[in-house]
Design an enzyme around this catalytic site. Structure first.
Site, mmCIF file in Angstrom:
data_model
loop_
_atom_site.group_PDB
_atom_site.id
_atom_site.type_symbol
_atom_site.label_atom_id
_atom_site.label_comp_id
_atom_site.label_asym_id
_atom_site.label_seq_id
_atom_site.Cartn_x
_atom_site.Cartn_y
_atom_site.Cartn_z
ATOM 1 C CB SER A 99 4.386 6.322 1.970
ATOM 2 O OG SER A 99 4.965 6.870 3.138
ATOM 3 N N GLY A 158 0.843 -1.194 0.000
ATOM 4 C CA GLY A 158 0.000 0.000 0.000
ATOM 5 C C GLY A 158 0.873 1.237 0.000
ATOM 6 C CB SER A 172 5.906 -4.026 -2.774
ATOM 7 O OG SER A 172 4.763 -4.151 -1.966
#
Length: 198
Positions: free
Chosen positions: A34, A32, A106
């Protein structure tokens, strides 16, 4: 890879390690933006699993950047290498029989797909922590969005670098204004219902 490097087969295998630990080894991969709450939720989930006598280890994005990936930057190429290294480490944890939790932005689908490809079917559980950019930016726990908006940070996911939303995660977890403890409990129950944890 050198042709002189040969894989050494261990006497004790993953199945035996898992049996000794009494659990199903897996990677619970939280992805998800930051500020979405990945690290907070992963930490609370690990605590819950630990209380249930599971053997776990948590890999967190910032922590890994202090050591294993301390030599990497934040451009797209470095991000790919960061996740490649983490994926290989996570695979080793699964081989040891552990439940490994990860909390990484990611942002690229191919990188998450690569990690999935390293382990067996059902051992990679992608958890999309779905928090809108506006909420993440409002939280901004480390002040990174502010710096990115000012141009002090380049290649920041959600601002000037893409985040590729998971197409079919095992768990789609919306997290906006709910208490983190309640969301982590909800995540645990979802994982339990699907048979990933007990």
């Amino acid at each position: 890879m050198s042709e002189n490097v040969v894989w050494h087969q261990h006497t004790i295998d993953k199945a035996e390690r898992a049996k000794a630990l009494g659990q199903k080894p897996s990677i619970i991969w939280l992805t998800g933006l930051s500020g979405s709450g990945k690290s907070t939720l992963a930490n609370l989930l690990e605590k819950k699993l630990f209380e249930k006598q599971h053997h776990t280890y948590l890999l967190d994005g910032d922590n890994v950047r202090h050591g294993l990936c301390g030599d990497l930057g934040f451009d797209d190429k470095a991000r790919v290498e960061n996740i490649r290294r983490i994926s290989e480490v996570a695979k080793l944890f699964v081989d040891s029989g552990l439940i490994v939790l990860t909390a990484f932005i990611s942002p690229f689908k191919d990188d998450r797909r690569f990690c999935r490809s390293l382990v067996q079917e059902g051992e990679f559980i992608e958890v999309f922590v779905d928090t809108p950019l506006a909420v993440c930016e409002q939280r901004d726990p480390k002040g990174l969005y502010k710096k990115a908006r000012q141009g002090d940070i380049k290649h920041f996911t959600g601002i000037d670098s893409a985040y590729e939303v998971p197409e079919s995660p095992e768990v789609h977890l919306e997290y906006v204004d709910e208490a983190p403890e309640k969301t982590a409990e909800r995540l645990y129950e979802l994982l339990k219902q699907q048979g990933y944890v007990s």
